[in-house]
Design a protein around this motif. Structure first.
Motif, PDB file in Angstrom:
ATOM      1  N   GLU A 261      33.231  49.851 -39.922  1.00  0.00           N
ATOM      2  CA  GLU A 261      34.063  48.757 -39.412  1.00  0.00           C
ATOM      3  C   GLU A 261      34.871  49.165 -38.189  1.00  0.00           C
ATOM      4  O   GLU A 261      35.062  48.359 -37.268  1.00  0.00           O
ATOM      5  CB  GLU A 261      35.013  48.295 -40.523  1.00  0.00           C
ATOM      6  CG  GLU A 261      35.720  46.980 -40.245  1.00  0.00           C
ATOM      7  CD  GLU A 261      34.858  45.781 -40.632  1.00  0.00           C
ATOM      8  OE1 GLU A 261      34.885  44.799 -39.877  1.00  0.00           O
ATOM      9  OE2 GLU A 261      34.177  45.835 -41.681  1.00  0.00           O
ATOM     10  N   SER A 309      44.951  36.119 -47.539  1.00  0.00           N
ATOM     11  CA  SER A 309      43.994  36.879 -48.347  1.00  0.00           C
ATOM     12  C   SER A 309      44.638  37.383 -49.631  1.00  0.00           C
ATOM     13  O   SER A 309      43.990  37.427 -50.688  1.00  0.00           O
ATOM     14  CB  SER A 309      43.463  38.069 -47.535  1.00  0.00           C
ATOM     15  OG  SER A 309      42.826  37.628 -46.353  1.00  0.00           O
ATOM     16  N   ASP A 334      39.760  41.444 -39.790  1.00  0.00           N
ATOM     17  CA  ASP A 334      40.086  40.448 -38.768  1.00  0.00           C
ATOM     18  C   ASP A 334      40.481  41.132 -37.456  1.00  0.00           C
ATOM     19  O   ASP A 334      40.075  40.696 -36.368  1.00  0.00           O
ATOM     20  CB  ASP A 334      41.233  39.567 -39.269  1.00  0.00           C
ATOM     21  CG  ASP A 334      41.679  38.542 -38.231  1.00  0.00           C
ATOM     22  OD1 ASP A 334      40.929  37.571 -37.999  1.00  0.00           O
ATOM     23  OD2 ASP A 334      42.762  38.737 -37.631  1.00  0.00           O
ATOM     24  N   ARG A 337      37.428  42.448 -35.785  1.00  0.00           N
ATOM     25  CA  ARG A 337      36.676  41.341 -35.170  1.00  0.00           C
ATOM     26  C   ARG A 337      37.287  40.974 -33.827  1.00  0.00           C
ATOM     27  O   ARG A 337      36.571  40.766 -32.836  1.00  0.00           O
ATOM     28  CB  ARG A 337      36.701  40.136 -36.111  1.00  0.00           C
ATOM     29  CG  ARG A 337      36.004  38.891 -35.560  1.00  0.00           C
ATOM     30  CD  ARG A 337      36.164  37.728 -36.536  1.00  0.00           C
ATOM     31  NE  ARG A 337      37.556  37.349 -36.679  1.00  0.00           N
ATOM     32  CZ  ARG A 337      38.207  36.524 -35.852  1.00  0.00           C
ATOM     33  NH1 ARG A 337      37.585  36.011 -34.799  1.00  0.00           N
ATOM     34  NH2 ARG A 337      39.460  36.223 -36.061  1.00  0.00           N
ATOM     35  N   GLN A 338      38.610  40.935 -33.790  1.00  0.00           N
ATOM     36  CA  GLN A 338      39.266  40.587 -32.525  1.00  0.00           C
ATOM     37  C   GLN A 338      39.042  41.662 -31.455  1.00  0.00           C
ATOM     38  O   GLN A 338      38.773  41.356 -30.289  1.00  0.00           O
ATOM     39  CB  GLN A 338      40.778  40.437 -32.743  1.00  0.00           C
ATOM     40  CG  GLN A 338      41.180  39.264 -33.611  1.00  0.00           C
ATOM     41  CD  GLN A 338      42.690  39.159 -33.702  1.00  0.00           C
ATOM     42  OE1 GLN A 338      43.367  39.010 -32.691  1.00  0.00           O
ATOM     43  NE2 GLN A 338      43.220  39.262 -34.906  1.00  0.00           N
ATOM     44  N   ASP A 344      38.543  34.122 -30.070  1.00  0.00           N
ATOM     45  CA  ASP A 344      38.348  32.677 -30.023  1.00  0.00           C
ATOM     46  C   ASP A 344      39.635  31.916 -30.297  1.00  0.00           C
ATOM     47  O   ASP A 344      39.614  30.727 -30.545  1.00  0.00           O
ATOM     48  CB  ASP A 344      37.270  32.268 -31.040  1.00  0.00           C
ATOM     49  CG  ASP A 344      37.601  32.744 -32.455  1.00  0.00           C
ATOM     50  OD1 ASP A 344      38.670  33.384 -32.633  1.00  0.00           O
ATOM     51  OD2 ASP A 344      36.791  32.488 -33.373  1.00  0.00           O
ATOM     52  N   ALA A 380      35.073  39.450 -46.461  1.00  0.00           N
ATOM     53  CA  ALA A 380      33.942  38.895 -45.697  1.00  0.00           C
ATOM     54  C   ALA A 380      34.356  37.626 -44.971  1.00  0.00           C
ATOM     55  O   ALA A 380      33.962  37.388 -43.814  1.00  0.00           O
ATOM     56  CB  ALA A 380      32.768  38.639 -46.631  1.00  0.00           C
ATOM     57  N   ALA A 381      35.180  36.793 -45.626  1.00  0.00           N
ATOM     58  CA  ALA A 381      35.664  35.570 -44.982  1.00  0.00           C
ATOM     59  C   ALA A 381      36.555  35.888 -43.790  1.00  0.00           C
ATOM     60  O   ALA A 381      36.471  35.255 -42.725  1.00  0.00           O
ATOM     61  CB  ALA A 381      36.422  34.717 -45.999  1.00  0.00           C
ATOM     62  N   ARG A 383      36.395  38.572 -42.003  1.00  0.00           N
ATOM     63  CA  ARG A 383      35.546  39.137 -40.952  1.00  0.00           C
ATOM     64  C   ARG A 383      34.890  38.038 -40.120  1.00  0.00           C
ATOM     65  O   ARG A 383      34.639  38.213 -38.937  1.00  0.00           O
ATOM     66  CB  ARG A 383      34.503  40.044 -41.603  1.00  0.00           C
ATOM     67  CG  ARG A 383      33.687  40.860 -40.600  1.00  0.00           C
ATOM     68  CD  ARG A 383      32.697  41.782 -41.288  1.00  0.00           C
ATOM     69  NE  ARG A 383      33.368  42.858 -42.004  1.00  0.00           N
ATOM     70  CZ  ARG A 383      33.368  42.996 -43.330  1.00  0.00           C
ATOM     71  NH1 ARG A 383      32.769  42.070 -44.091  1.00  0.00           N
ATOM     72  NH2 ARG A 383      33.992  43.996 -43.893  1.00  0.00           N
ATOM     73  N   ARG A 384      34.619  36.906 -40.760  1.00  0.00           N
ATOM     74  CA  ARG A 384      34.052  35.765 -40.046  1.00  0.00           C
ATOM     75  C   ARG A 384      35.113  34.964 -39.299  1.00  0.00           C
ATOM     76  O   ARG A 384      34.799  34.064 -38.553  1.00  0.00           O
ATOM     77  CB  ARG A 384      33.317  34.845 -41.020  1.00  0.00           C
ATOM     78  CG  ARG A 384      32.110  35.482 -41.690  1.00  0.00           C
ATOM     79  CD  ARG A 384      31.296  34.420 -42.437  1.00  0.00           C
ATOM     80  NE  ARG A 384      32.097  33.693 -43.410  1.00  0.00           N
ATOM     81  CZ  ARG A 384      32.225  34.036 -44.699  1.00  0.00           C
ATOM     82  NH1 ARG A 384      31.609  35.133 -45.140  1.00  0.00           N
ATOM     83  NH2 ARG A 384      32.955  33.323 -45.522  1.00  0.00           N
ATOM     84  N   GLY A 385      36.398  35.262 -39.541  1.00  0.00           N
ATOM     85  CA  GLY A 385      37.482  34.538 -38.912  1.00  0.00           C
ATOM     86  C   GLY A 385      37.918  33.332 -39.702  1.00  0.00           C
ATOM     87  O   GLY A 385      38.740  32.550 -39.229  1.00  0.00           O
ATOM     88  N   ALA A 386      37.418  33.185 -40.934  1.00  0.00           N
ATOM     89  CA  ALA A 386      37.742  31.986 -41.730  1.00  0.00           C
ATOM     90  C   ALA A 386      39.196  31.980 -42.150  1.00  0.00           C
ATOM     91  O   ALA A 386      39.845  30.939 -42.182  1.00  0.00           O
ATOM     92  CB  ALA A 386      36.833  31.936 -42.960  1.00  0.00           C
TER      93      ALA A 386
END
Length: 392
Positions: A261, A309, A334, A337-338, A344, A380-381, A383-386
């Protein structure tokens, strides 16, 4: 029989090599040096006692049965090394250890001299590679030489057994296991070598033939006993580092999801560890690199993601401790991801939150974080940005 004896010698030599992998450190440590010496002399004992070795020595020296006093002297030296090793292992005041060691060396040194003198006085013209003890059991001076080395070795077994039994009540862990293995080896040595040899020799004295005890029973049993003794001496020395390396390998594997990661954010250089220190050193390097990456990602931590979370994990029935780890892993995913791609959404003010794993001394915190990164659907959510999107 030579093959069995050489195999035992090879296994003992391998144990000595493992113990002596760092020569300078081993020589500075009396206990390690004594262990290496005892195991090495044990391997030499078996090498010298093999019929092929005896035949070669007799041929090279031109003296029939010259290999006999050589082997008996090495056996006596082995008995001395075992007693010295037990003295060092037991510990105590340095001056007392030195004095007791000197006494052991003097006693067994005199025994070796006596063996050599008795052989030089004896008349043993017929070469015997397998049954010398029984063949010359009634020969003057040879008889005394044989009895003398058996008495010396038997005394070593009795002394070591008494010390090990007394010490066994005081210790635990690998040391206790080592003592138990030594006692098994001593029991095999006593029954398979001493008693078998003495019985066969006494039978010769009384006009009977029990030579098979000396020629067929004693060699394989004493080989097995020596392996048990050597395992008992080396196990407490080798087991702790072996366990450390095994745990390091396991932790290294379990940290893979976390490293996957964040590895792009790490800047720590990779060292070149030696082969023996490889597992533990690689784990240390991985921990340093992960901490370096977590420090780089800290400005991107979003406390909203952590709180969302955390609530989600608690709703799913996780314990507060499990939910905290999952929430931190989600916040880290998160942030990764950024940092790894285009953002976004507008970046918020850094949270300043410090991961519990970065403040822990042991690896457990990082491992828990890694397992949550690899297994939790909440992470996982994130990581998707949810998780972040749900509050935008």
């Amino acid at each position: 029989m030579s093959l069995v004896v050489y195999l035992a010698a090879a296994l003992l030599a391998l144990s000595a090599v493992l113990l002596f992998r760092r020569p300078r450190a081993a020589l500075r440590n009396p206990l390690t040096a004594s262990t290496c010496a005892a195991v090495s002399i044990s391997a030499l004992c078996f090498t010298c006692s093999a019929p092929m070795t005896l035949a070669a020595v007799n041929r090279l020296t031109g003296v029939p049965n010259f290999g006999a006093p050589m082997t008996y002297s090495v056996i006596s030296a082995y008995s001395c090394s075992l007693i010295i090793l037990l003295i060092q292992w037991r510990g105590g005041p340095p001056e007392q250890l030195r004095r007791t060691t000197r006494h052991a060396v003097v006693v067994f040194g005199l025994l070796i001299i006596a063996i050599i003198v008795l052989f030089s006085l004896a008349d043993a013209p017929v070469e015997r590679l397998n049954d010398l003890d029984t063949y010359y059991a009634n020969t003057p001076y040879m008889r005394e030489m044989i009895v003398l080395y058996l008495v010396g070795h038997g005394a070593c077994i009795v002394v070591m057994s008494a010390v090990c039994l007394t010490w066994l009540r005081e210790v635990r862990g690998p040391l206790r296991t080592g003592l138990q293995l030594i006692l098994v080896g001593l029991l095999l040595d006593l029954a398979g070598f001493e008693i078998a040899k003495v019985t066969a020799i006494v039978a010769r004295w009384s006009g009977h033939d029990l030579d098979f005890l000396s020629t067929n029973v004693a060699p394989p049993v004493v080989s097995l006993g020596a392996l048990f003794c050597s395992a008992g001496f080396t196990l407490p020395r080798l087991l702790p580092p072996a366990i450390t390396h095994w745990r390091s390998l396991n932790d290294y594997r379990r940290l893979t999801p976390l490293w996957t990661e964040v590895q792009w954010a790490a800047t720590a250089p990779k060292p070149s560890p030696s082969w023996w220190e490889l597992p533990h050193t690689r784990l240390q390097w991985l921990e340093v690199s992960i901490h370096d990456a977590l420090l780089a990602l800290a400005p991107l931590f979003d406390d909203r993601v952590r709180r969302i979370s955390l609530a989600t994990a608690l709703d799913e029935g996780k314990t507060p401790s499990q939910a905290r780890v999952i929430a931190e892993a989600a916040m880290l995913a998160d942030a990764a991801r950024q940092g790894a791609g285009p953002v976004d959404r507008p970046l918020k003010e850094p949270t300043g939150y410090r991961l519990h794993a970065t403040g822990a001394v042991v690896t457990t915190g990082l491992v828990e974080l890694a397992q949550a990164l690899g297994q939790s659907p909440v992470v996982a959510a994130a990581r998707r940005g949810a998780a972040a999107a749900s509050h935008d």
